[in-house]
Design a protein around this motif. Structure first.
Motif, PDB file in Angstrom:
ATOM      1  N   VAL A 143       0.724  -1.141   0.127  1.00 20.34           N
ATOM      2  CA  VAL A 143       0.054   0.197  -0.238  1.00 20.34           C
ATOM      3  C   VAL A 143       0.828   1.221  -0.148  1.00 20.34           C
ATOM      4  N   GLU A 144       1.809   0.934   0.931  1.00 22.01           N
ATOM      5  CA  GLU A 144       2.840   2.433   0.879  1.00 22.01           C
ATOM      6  C   GLU A 144       3.745   2.429   0.047  1.00 22.01           C
ATOM      7  N   PRO A 145       4.138   3.642  -0.741  1.00 24.41           N
ATOM      8  CA  PRO A 145       5.325   3.558  -1.828  1.00 24.41           C
ATOM      9  C   PRO A 145       6.481   3.685  -1.236  1.00 24.41           C
ATOM     10  N   PHE A 146       7.560   3.144  -1.932  1.00 30.82           N
ATOM     11  CA  PHE A 146       9.020   3.152  -1.680  1.00 30.82           C
ATOM     12  C   PHE A 146       9.760   4.228  -2.394  1.00 30.82           C
ATOM     13  N   GLU A 147      10.081   5.130  -1.734  1.00 23.34           N
ATOM     14  CA  GLU A 147      10.772   6.517  -2.412  1.00 23.34           C
ATOM     15  C   GLU A 147      11.988   6.084  -2.765  1.00 23.34           C
ATOM     16  N   THR A 148      12.302   5.957  -4.330  1.00 13.55           N
ATOM     17  CA  THR A 148      13.362   5.555  -4.803  1.00 13.55           C
ATOM     18  C   THR A 148      14.499   6.404  -5.090  1.00 13.55           C
ATOM     19  N   GLY A 149      14.201   7.846  -4.806  1.00  7.33           N
ATOM     20  CA  GLY A 149      14.954   8.880  -4.943  1.00  7.33           C
ATOM     21  C   GLY A 149      15.866   9.064  -3.980  1.00  7.33           C
ATOM     22  N   ARG A 150      16.778   9.937  -3.994  1.00  3.87           N
ATOM     23  CA  ARG A 150      17.598  10.309  -2.949  1.00  3.87           C
ATOM     24  C   ARG A 150      17.516  11.791  -2.761  1.00  3.87           C
ATOM     25  N   TRP A 151      17.221  12.284  -1.405  1.00  5.22           N
ATOM     26  CA  TRP A 151      17.372  13.749  -0.981  1.00  5.22           C
ATOM     27  C   TRP A 151      18.703  14.416  -0.936  1.00  5.22           C
ATOM     28  N   PHE A 152      18.578  15.673  -1.323  1.00  6.94           N
ATOM     29  CA  PHE A 152      19.939  16.569  -0.990  1.00  6.94           C
ATOM     30  C   PHE A 152      19.287  17.832  -0.511  1.00  6.94           C
ATOM     31  N   THR A 153      20.462  18.614   0.000  1.00 10.26           N
ATOM     32  CA  THR A 153      19.855  20.054   0.438  1.00 10.26           C
ATOM     33  C   THR A 153      20.984  21.082   0.119  1.00 10.26           C
ATOM     34  N   PRO A 154      21.013  21.308  -1.113  1.00  7.11           N
ATOM     35  CA  PRO A 154      21.891  22.184  -1.732  1.00  7.11           C
ATOM     36  C   PRO A 154      21.458  23.670  -1.410  1.00  7.11           C
ATOM     37  N   ARG A 155      22.411  24.638  -1.405  1.00  9.13           N
ATOM     38  CA  ARG A 155      22.355  26.124  -1.460  1.00  9.13           C
ATOM     39  C   ARG A 155      22.041  26.680  -2.736  1.00  9.13           C
ATOM     40  N   VAL A 156      21.599  27.744  -2.784  1.00 10.06           N
ATOM     41  CA  VAL A 156      21.221  28.351  -4.249  1.00 10.06           C
ATOM     42  C   VAL A 156      22.548  29.396  -4.106  1.00 10.06           C
ATOM     43  N   ARG A 158      25.014  32.485  -6.180  1.00 12.41           N
ATOM     44  CA  ARG A 158      24.469  33.921  -6.456  1.00 12.41           C
ATOM     45  C   ARG A 158      24.069  33.822  -8.075  1.00 12.41           C
ATOM     46  N   TYR A 159      24.425  32.787  -8.956  1.00 13.66           N
ATOM     47  CA  TYR A 159      24.006  32.629 -10.065  1.00 13.66           C
ATOM     48  C   TYR A 159      22.398  32.217 -10.184  1.00 13.66           C
ATOM     49  N   GLY A 160      21.777  31.876  -9.266  1.00  9.30           N
ATOM     50  CA  GLY A 160      20.457  31.118  -9.176  1.00  9.30           C
ATOM     51  C   GLY A 160      20.670  29.677  -9.511  1.00  9.30           C
ATOM     52  N   GLN A 161      21.682  28.826  -9.284  1.00  8.08           N
ATOM     53  CA  GLN A 161      21.941  27.597  -9.283  1.00  8.08           C
ATOM     54  C   GLN A 161      22.166  26.780  -8.329  1.00  8.08           C
ATOM     55  N   ILE A 162      21.816  25.230  -8.232  1.00  2.00           N
ATOM     56  CA  ILE A 162      22.396  24.469  -7.235  1.00  2.00           C
ATOM     57  C   ILE A 162      23.244  23.315  -7.922  1.00  2.00           C
ATOM     58  N   THR A 163      24.240  23.028  -7.193  1.00  4.06           N
ATOM     59  CA  THR A 163      24.891  21.745  -7.704  1.00  4.06           C
ATOM     60  C   THR A 163      24.498  20.549  -7.086  1.00  4.06           C
ATOM     61  N   VAL A 164      24.343  19.452  -7.936  1.00  2.00           N
ATOM     62  CA  VAL A 164      23.790  18.131  -7.544  1.00  2.00           C
ATOM     63  C   VAL A 164      24.559  17.100  -8.288  1.00  2.00           C
ATOM     64  N   ARG A 165      25.334  16.378  -7.670  1.00  2.00           N
ATOM     65  CA  ARG A 165      26.371  15.436  -8.287  1.00  2.00           C
ATOM     66  C   ARG A 165      26.993  15.979  -9.390  1.00  2.00           C
ATOM     67  N   THR A 166      27.809  17.099  -8.970  1.00  2.00           N
ATOM     68  CA  THR A 166      28.739  17.713  -9.839  1.00  2.00           C
ATOM     69  C   THR A 166      28.289  18.497 -11.002  1.00  2.00           C
ATOM     70  N   ASN A 167      26.786  18.314 -10.992  1.00  2.00           N
ATOM     71  CA  ASN A 167      26.151  19.204 -12.173  1.00  2.00           C
ATOM     72  C   ASN A 167      25.375  20.241 -11.506  1.00  2.00           C
ATOM     73  N   ARG A 168      25.225  21.395 -12.480  1.00  2.00           N
ATOM     74  CA  ARG A 168      24.320  22.539 -11.822  1.00  2.00           C
ATOM     75  C   ARG A 168      22.919  22.643 -12.528  1.00  2.00           C
ATOM     76  N   TYR A 169      22.178  23.168 -11.832  1.00  2.00           N
ATOM     77  CA  TYR A 169      20.604  23.190 -12.256  1.00  2.00           C
ATOM     78  C   TYR A 169      20.205  24.585 -11.836  1.00  2.00           C
ATOM     79  N   SER A 170      19.370  25.147 -12.717  1.00  2.00           N
ATOM     80  CA  SER A 170      18.807  26.590 -12.161  1.00  2.00           C
ATOM     81  C   SER A 170      17.666  26.404 -11.499  1.00  2.00           C
ATOM     82  N   THR A 179      18.544  27.520   1.330  1.00  2.00           N
ATOM     83  CA  THR A 179      18.910  25.931   1.236  1.00  2.00           C
ATOM     84  C   THR A 179      17.527  25.304   0.802  1.00  2.00           C
ATOM     85  N   LEU A 180      17.428  24.523  -0.293  1.00  2.00           N
ATOM     86  CA  LEU A 180      16.298  23.906  -0.817  1.00  2.00           C
ATOM     87  C   LEU A 180      16.478  22.286  -0.732  1.00  2.00           C
TER      88      LEU A 180
END
Length: 376
Positions: A143-156, A158-170, A179-180
């Protein structure tokens, strides 16, 4: 959790959901790294990663591992044979008509469904008929789902980007410094701020790459329009087809009419319309406004709302003449409402206007001035 293991888990979730249950017996696995941390000798004992143990325990999967090397080659021949059949019939040649991984996955699901009507050699029933007999024997899904993803808490930054696993996303520039929370999946990542989704990106498979959304920077660019032409987000939007040749044409005309700064600000205001209207309606509104010479964001918004509200003729509209082929991106084909309306007006049978009645004024003005008696 590495990307292969996330894909491994998400593949299980999708497969079990399609099957509608979980196998009651043992599920046979090869010695892949996503499920096996260490092979203990030549036995079937394995050291499993903690995340995999938690996942299969949640779903009630009992794992069974093949012997490594040649000794276990015969234990998975049937599975590899069916995978080879699917690959040869659906991936040779490699499909090149898909734009995204999600679209490819939809094609695979469709092929899998069509495969239910196939018979294996001379067997009396189809694959789908055999499965219909076996499906009631599956264990129910949890009945309950299993969360397959992994959580991160990066900080944005000054360019409006976060870094996750060496890659940057806006992310939207209003979140700079915060901190998101980021949920990373095998094929995408979702960004949350106080529980609200603020961005969603396709996950990059490279290292040190960047994925930027032009919409995230519009509030900053409208204050500094000079940075817009050279923005990396603009180039990525062009590559993705979100910034079309129609945008470029309208932008060129707006800069010619209002100057570089004001023309660029007008374009950014047009791009902000996409937050409340569909992309297709905004592009069509741009094309109509460009043809009419209306080079303001308000004019584009008006035309886009007309199209969105269905203010279109009931009869099919003629297509514009084809443009000559040229190198570079293909221009969008747009039907203009103004042209259609002019071509469908009823014939005007009224006589041409005449100014003959005003000739008496000219004669009066050219004659002698009235005498005093005449004036009285």
């Amino acid at each position: 959790m590495p990307k292969p293991q996330q894909a491994f888990f998400e593949g299980h979730v999708h497969a079990l959901s399609v099957l509608g249950g979980v196998p009651r017996g043992k599920v046979r696995y090869d010695n892949l790294k996503a499920a096996v941390a260490q092979v203990l000798g030549f036995s079937r004992q394995r050291t499993e990663p903690e995340r995999w143990i938690a996942f299969r325990s949640h779903w009630g999967i009992e794992s069974f591992y093949c012997r490594p090397g040649i000794e276990g080659a015969h234990e998975k021949g049937g599975v590899e044979g069916q995978i080879g059949y699917f690959r040869r019939n659906h991936f040779v040649p490699v499909p090149e008509v898909v734009a995204t991984l999600a679209e490819l996955n939809e094609m695979v699901d469709r092929w899998d469904l069509e495969d239910e009507g196939r018979r294996i050699r001379s067997r009396p029933r189809t694959i789908g008929e055999y499965f219909a007999v076996e499906q009631p024997q599956l264990k129910p899904l949890p009945v309950e789902p299993f969360e397959t993803g992994r959580w991160f808490t990066p900080r944005v930054d000054r360019y409006g980007q976060i870094t996750v696993r060496t890659n940057r996303y806006s992310v939207p520039v209003r979140l700079i410094g915060k901190t998101l929370r980021v949920l990373l999946h095998a094929s995408e990542l979702v960004v949350f701020d106080d529980g609200r989704e603020v961005a969603r990106h396709e996950r990059l498979s490279t290292q040190g790459g960047s994925r930027l959304v032009l919409d995230h920077y519009l509030e900053a660019l409208v204050r500094k329009p000079g940075a817009f032409p050279g923005a990396t987000a603009l180039e990525q939007a062009r590559s993705a087809g979100r910034f079309t040749p129609v945008h470029d044409d309208w932008w060129d005309a707006a800069r010619a009419a209002h100057g570089d700064k004001e023309g660029t600000k007008a374009l950014i205001e047009v791009l902000l319309l996409a937050r409340h209207m569909s992309h297709e309606h905004v592009v069509a509104g741009l094309a109509v406004a460009l043809r009419a010479g209306a080079l303001t964001a308000d004019a584009v918004a008006l035309e886009a709302r007309k199209i969105a509200d269905g203010d279109l003729p009931d009869q099919p509209m003629p297509s514009p003449p084809p443009e000559p082929a040229a190198a570079g991106p293909t221009r969008a084909t747009v039907t203009f409402l103004a042209d259609w309306r002019l071509s469908h007006l009823p014939p005007d049978t009224r006589p041409l206007p005449s100014v003959a009645a005003y000739d008496q004024l000219l004669r009066r003005r050219g004659g002698s001035a009235p005498s005093k008696g005449e004036a009285t």
